[in-house]
Design an enzyme around this catalytic site. Sequence first.
Site, PDB file in Angstrom:
ATOM      1  N   TYR A 130      75.229-150.550  -8.194  1.00 32.85           N
ATOM      2  CA  TYR A 130      76.699-149.767  -8.017  1.00 32.85           C
ATOM      3  C   TYR A 130      76.613-148.909  -9.206  1.00 32.85           C
ATOM      4  O   TYR A 130      76.181-149.067 -10.426  1.00 32.85           O
ATOM      5  CB  TYR A 130      77.735-150.753  -8.291  1.00 32.85           C
ATOM      6  CG  TYR A 130      79.244-150.006  -8.418  1.00 32.85           C
ATOM      7  CD1 TYR A 130      80.145-149.862  -7.387  1.00 32.85           C
ATOM      8  CD2 TYR A 130      79.616-149.783  -9.635  1.00 32.85           C
ATOM      9  CE1 TYR A 130      81.319-149.413  -7.543  1.00 32.85           C
ATOM     10  CE2 TYR A 130      80.775-149.236  -9.947  1.00 32.85           C
ATOM     11  CZ  TYR A 130      81.697-149.007  -8.993  1.00 32.85           C
ATOM     12  OH  TYR A 130      82.835-148.557  -9.064  1.00 32.85           O
ATOM     13  N   GLU A 218      82.204-142.621  -6.897  1.00 31.04           N
ATOM     14  CA  GLU A 218      81.584-144.144  -6.764  1.00 31.04           C
ATOM     15  C   GLU A 218      80.371-144.024  -5.710  1.00 31.04           C
ATOM     16  O   GLU A 218      80.887-143.451  -4.726  1.00 31.04           O
ATOM     17  CB  GLU A 218      82.727-144.863  -6.293  1.00 31.04           C
ATOM     18  CG  GLU A 218      82.455-146.359  -6.367  1.00 31.04           C
ATOM     19  CD  GLU A 218      83.847-147.158  -6.025  1.00 31.04           C
ATOM     20  OE1 GLU A 218      84.548-146.896  -4.861  1.00 31.04           O
ATOM     21  OE2 GLU A 218      84.161-148.223  -6.761  1.00 31.04           O
TER      22      GLU A 218
END
Lengths: 407, 307
Positions: A130, A218
């Site tokens: 991530y 993101e």
Amino acid sequence: MKIHEYQAKQLMAERGIPVPRGVVATTVDQAVAAVRPLIEETGNKVVVVKSQIHAGGRGKGRFKEHPDLGGVNVVTDGIDGGIAAAEDKVRELATKMLGSTLVTIQTGEAGKTVNTLYIEQGIDIADELYLSVLLDRATSRNIVMSSSEGGTEIEEVAANTPEKILKEEIDPAHGLLGFQASRMAHGLGLEGDAHRNGVKFIQTLARVAVELDTDLVEINPLVVTTDGKVMALDGKMSFEANALYRHSDVAGMRDVSEEDPAEATANEHGLSFIKLDGTIGCMVNGAGLAMATMDIIKHVGGEPANFLDVGGGATAEKITEAFKIITADPNVKGIFVNIFGGIMKCDTIAEGVVEAVNEVGLEVPLVVRLEGTNVELGKQIIDESGLNVVSAQDMKDGAQKIVGLAS
Amino acid sequence: MSILVNAGTKVLVQGLGRTGRFHTDMAIAYGTQMVAAVHPSKAGTVEHFAGETDHSGVPGRGDTYELDLPIFRSVTEAKDATGADASVVYVPPPFAADAIMEAAEAGMELVICITEGIPVADMVKAKRYLDDRGTRLVGPNCPGVITPEECKIGIMPGYIHTAGRVGVVSRSGTLTYEAVYQLTTIGLGQTTAVGIGGDPVNGTNFVDVLKLFNDDPVTEGVIMIGEIGGTAEEEAAAWIAENMTKPVAGFIAGTTAPPGKRMGHAGAIISGGMGTADAKIDALREADVTIAPTPSDLGAAMVEAMG
């Protein structure tokens, strides 16, 4: 402002950030035509068909019209059946997905219509990570945040295993430094080629995020491939509205069909409007007072239908537009106008309200609370208008009156 | 006494467009010592102001005023020529951060930025620039600072204020007016009212202002008004619990705000479950802050807190 995944990947690819190869399709034929070149050029017989909507949770989301079908579908038919089999499967999927309504945890029950698909090459994944870039308000600095738990919502990681979240601050004068990116890549467990590619990815993304004035970038998941490449498998980007004036390419990516029509109309007229589920329409000057007006309606037992800030320089025309937007909502059973006139004079507001009601009509109770500059003149205009308007002494009195009248 | 500004504060204005000119006029009418303006292309001329005095402001003046405000090329020139110690910025968003940094470079002690809509990246850079200099920034996206009957810098209506005993600090303009108006009505008045602004990156936060009010001998109590987004209220609560010697009453806007939506102010957004009104209210209650259930109860909450 939000953009689609395929647009975010285009912006990244243009700036040297590795993304899988993909093709945008708005028709079934376009989707099918994308399959052959993708398989031939990448050598990977897997393709992925991804719904393009402005909401997360697409993979786990389901189509209203096809309850067994998710928003992201991996097509493996090409492995045994060759390109023709992959094309057949993509045709079947695209036929069902295009024009259908995808419901995810972020869309609400109404879901969102899928008008665009992104057909992407398959990737041989070794690891999922991530990575994001966002503002840390406590320090007034942008930070890069990452975790080894790719594919999981970062809020979940923060709640359960906060030690797995890594952060590096981007110095506004120097950018993200090489050793910071290297430290983060090591922290994510990247070694060798993957480490080198990871450092480059992290540093480039940090630079691009700042250059493009993003609110949030993101990458979840960021993938490490079996041959050590680091790539954005998904990509979410949103942009700061105040800075769009210096990014015309990004501004051009706006998809109005993804926005609430009432909110889009309000924005065009310089009104700050957010639709809610209640029955009391609100028209207020100032963002803080507008929020507090929603709160006070709830406090006295009602439910607000909207947030609406007409701003400091509201004109009669703006107020008329605000009235049109509020009254267009069939749930609205009453309207509360709450104004503390500072620079904006109460008589201007009162004239605007009278004009708006005369033009738009009024079928629900209206309570007006005016305070501040020229308040007596404002009240006089309302009283002499002959309109069915109830005056309030203060904001609490007004909230009680409108909730009483609307129930 | 008061904080940040008083009758002796000499003010220069950056940005003399329609908004800047209008509010400069209002400030002069109030009795603020406006001493200079900065405008690169109008430098060397004067801007003429004249009108009726706002008698709710500085007492003892005639019924009309007339002033030729000198315009300079840069903040440094304006400061050197006039001895200005505070600057107010009305410059449009694309150029406002630059104006703030120019004021800091010139050594202004206090810069108050009214402009709404400055890109966050510009403010991140400006704050970094201010870190190395001794300038205090209030705002941006704020109504300004007023010490009633002494000095008004910003866009707040002067006449709702009265000199008095309570300090006010707020992220919201119109909610500040609500609080100020109630304090005036019930006779407590204000020492100074400070709008810290609704942006996610601002110069002065709640803790900075609370410290100043705590040290100000005239301020007897403080009203603080927060809203959803960020953790400035939680940080204020922690500071109050440890350090504050004066009663504090508060209100937090946005109990009913849906997550993930920006509620008018750029900084008013609940993201990732952080920045909710309930969390802020709980933190402030823990610190013995008297929470007003609605903005209409702010004055009463202050009276209650002051015993």
